[in-house]
Design a protein around this motif. Structure first.
Motif, PDB file in Angstrom:
ATOM      1  N   ALA A 283      10.265   0.245  -5.274  1.00  0.00           N
ATOM      2  CA  ALA A 283      10.986   1.434  -5.732  1.00  0.00           C
ATOM      3  C   ALA A 283      10.103   2.672  -5.644  1.00  0.00           C
ATOM      4  N   ILE A 284       8.835   2.527  -5.996  1.00  0.00           N
ATOM      5  CA  ILE A 284       7.917   3.674  -5.932  1.00  0.00           C
ATOM      6  C   ILE A 284       7.686   4.091  -4.485  1.00  0.00           C
ATOM      7  N   GLU A 285       7.525   3.092  -3.594  1.00  0.00           N
ATOM      8  CA  GLU A 285       7.345   3.418  -2.182  1.00  0.00           C
ATOM      9  C   GLU A 285       8.603   4.056  -1.598  1.00  0.00           C
ATOM     10  N   ASN A 286       9.767   3.548  -1.976  1.00  0.00           N
ATOM     11  CA  ASN A 286      11.018   4.144  -1.493  1.00  0.00           C
ATOM     12  C   ASN A 286      11.170   5.569  -2.005  1.00  0.00           C
ATOM     13  N   PHE A 287      10.752   5.810  -3.257  1.00  0.00           N
ATOM     14  CA  PHE A 287      10.886   7.156  -3.803  1.00  0.00           C
ATOM     15  C   PHE A 287       9.957   8.136  -3.093  1.00  0.00           C
ATOM     16  N   ALA A 288       8.877   7.627  -2.507  1.00  0.00           N
ATOM     17  CA  ALA A 288       8.011   8.504  -1.714  1.00  0.00           C
ATOM     18  C   ALA A 288       8.797   9.117  -0.560  1.00  0.00           C
ATOM     19  N   ASN A 289       9.768   8.382  -0.010  1.00  0.00           N
ATOM     20  CA  ASN A 289      10.632   8.937   1.043  1.00  0.00           C
ATOM     21  C   ASN A 289      11.499  10.059   0.488  1.00  0.00           C
ATOM     22  N   VAL A 290      11.988   9.887  -0.754  1.00  0.00           N
ATOM     23  CA  VAL A 290      12.783  10.937  -1.389  1.00  0.00           C
ATOM     24  C   VAL A 290      11.938  12.189  -1.600  1.00  0.00           C
TER      25      VAL A 290
END
Length: 529
Positions: A283-290
């Motif tokens: 989730a933290i890595e995906n939020f880096a895309n956001v």
């Protein structure tokens, strides 16, 4: 004007807040700007756009599918095969597997161990292989151990105090091993042969390999994925421009920049930055895309002043690229008494109950709420029930254990799978709504409660107090005693509840989807790449 729109929320579960925000905005935009058209951008990774989700819209958008999601981290080899086997006196022996109603059972049948019996399996940390903050090294979750011999059969529960070597603490109905769990020899009768059955309830996703060859292989695969993704983005941009689109509106699910289109984005919160302990590695890595999209966007629409301030302070986006558009209520609204009565009976609630709504995970603060409720109820003769409505998230077991160990099963009801109609009825019938979340970008249950004319207890933090205005009792979400005092105040003071209820709908009326949609469309019309 043609707007390409992130369709990820329409491919996922249709009960989530991001889905409700999209539905509210899109339907309002169709009313206030009938000349605007929306094209849905969907990634096949999330599956098909769901017909039941599209049914919530007042129009039918065109949909275009492309594999454009940015992979987080490196490609890795993973498996869901637990590879359970028994080690008897230092020797790995054949293992038999059977299916049970609640999982599987692994059997060892042979000479009784003389020195040591280990249940071995793969093990992994969910924070490395799954979207979970759990950093324990987990093997398999056992529910019981059964040992049979010519002297009979004996069953040992997962929480047996003699299970010590290779086990984590017991949970609600199982206990995790660490991949090498010892089955005590004292479980065995004095016999020559025995049959051991270990019942497995759950497993995790395991890393399959991590050698130098695997890292090189992963690098090659990752490069190929990124090359294909770049090509798909170029093709998507060309097709959307040919269809007349001028802007792409990114959301939480498909945060991408499409070549040749202006980029706008929803901003719901930046909680993974502020409280990373509430989120898993994925989730933290995906939020880096956001976050990357926030930095590249031509304009960002924030659901609250709190979110706008957090982005400015933590992401470094200039204020002129941010508009606080707010959001409107979801599909929740007041229901008449007969509908409320039916819902109360359906879920087995008492007439007086306090309602809490939110995914069952630590950020929503359910543990402190239940602790505060327990403290409050001990000081009154006939306390109202506490009804907690939400889908199961990570950390749910801690809440279940607390309720059971505190003797609260009769007083605290946990309900999942509640649809919007029943939820509206439960809101409408509640004495008040308790929502002491640790942190929110907006806090939709506060608005939903007020839209149903129900008083609210919520946190004196961030956006929640801005939404509630003077229609709520505010508490410190990190203080059990503060929450307990708020519960006591609202439960015992009917005059206070009536006063707050009379202000609730007026406070909720400040949030109107038509006004939100007009603000956003006006900005988008002036946004060009």
């Amino acid at each position: 004007m043609i707007i390409a729109y992130d369709a990820g929320a329409f491919q996922q579960s249709i009960s989530g807040g991001i889905f409700n925000v999209s539905v509210g905005f899109l339907n309002a935009a169709a009313r206030v700007a009938p000349d605007a058209e929306f094209l849905f951008v969907a990634d096949p990774f999330f599956g098909e756009v769901r017909p039941d989700a599209l049914a919530a819209l007042t129009f039918r958008p065109r949909v275009i599918y492309r594999s454009v999601l940015k992979s987080s981290g490196s490609f890795s080899l993973r498996t869901n095969r637990e590879r359970v086997r028994f080690e008897v006196d230092g020797r790995i022996v054949p293992t038999e597997q059977t299916t049970t109603p609640d999982g599987v059972c692994y059997h060892y049948d042979g000479p009784t161990p003389r020195h040591r019996l280990l249940l071995r399996s793969r093990a992994a940390r969910p924070c490395d292989t799954m979207n979970s903050p759990d950093n324990r090294n987990l093997g398999v979750a056992i529910s019981k151990i059964v040992i049979e011999s010519d002297k009979g059969s004996q069953e040992f529960a997962f929480d047996d105090a003699r299970l010590t070597n290779g086990y984590h603490d017991p949970e609600s109905a199982w206990r995790w091993t660490n991949g090498a769990a010892e089955i005590p020899l004292e479980f065995f009768p004095r016999v020559e042969t025995a049959r051991v059955g270990v019942h497995i309830r759950h497993k995790v996703v395991y890393s399959l390999a991590d050698g130098s060859f695997d890292r090189r292989y992963n690098g090659v695969v990752q490069a190929a994925i990124e090359q294909r993704r770049a090509f798909n983005l170029q093709e998507l941009g060309r097709e959307l421009r040919e269809m007349g689109a001028t802007v792409y509106f990114a959301n939480h699910f498909i945060p991408i920049a499409i070549p040749g289109l202006a980029l706008a984005s929803w901003a719901h919160d930046v909680i993974p930055i502020l409280f990373p302990n509430f989120f898993g590695k994925d989730a933290i890595e995906n939020f880096a895309n956001v976050i990357d999209i926030f930095k590249r966007a031509d304009h960002i629409f924030c659901n609250s002043e709190t979110t706008r301030k957090d982005i400015i302070e933590n992401v470094g986006v200039s204020p002129e690229r941010l508009t606080t558009s707010w959001i409107g209520p979801g599909a929740i609204g007041p229901r008449p008494a007969p509908v409320v009565d039916a819902a109360i009976a359906k879920f087995g609630l008492r007439r007086d109950y306090i309602l809490n709504v939110g995914t069952l995970e630590p950020r929503k603060n359910h543990v402190r709420l239940v602790q505060a409720y327990d403290e409050f109820r001990r000081g009154v003769d006939h306390p109202p029930q506490l009804a907690i409505v939400g889908s199961h998230g990570w950390g749910y077991d801690e809440l279940v254990r607390l309720i059971a160990n505190s003797g609260l099963s009769e007083h605290v009801r946990v309900l999942s799978g509640v649809d919007n109609d029943d939820l509206s009825a439960l809101y409408s019938g509640a004495m008040f709504v308790a929502y002491p979340s640790v942190y929110e970008g907006f806090g939709m249950p506060v608005l939903e409660a007020m839209a149903c004319g129900v008083p609210v207890l919520t946190s004196q933090e961030t956006s929640m107090q801005d939404i509630a205005k003077n229609a709520a009792v505010l508490v410190d979400p990190l203080s059990v005693s503060s929450i307990a005092q708020g519960l006591r105040e609202l439960s015992l003071n009917s005059e206070l509840r009536s006063r707050l209820a009379s202000k609730a709908k007026e406070a909720a009326s400040r949030f109107d989807w038509d006004r939100v949609a007009k603000t956003i469309i006006d900005v988008l019309k002036g946004t060009r790449r």
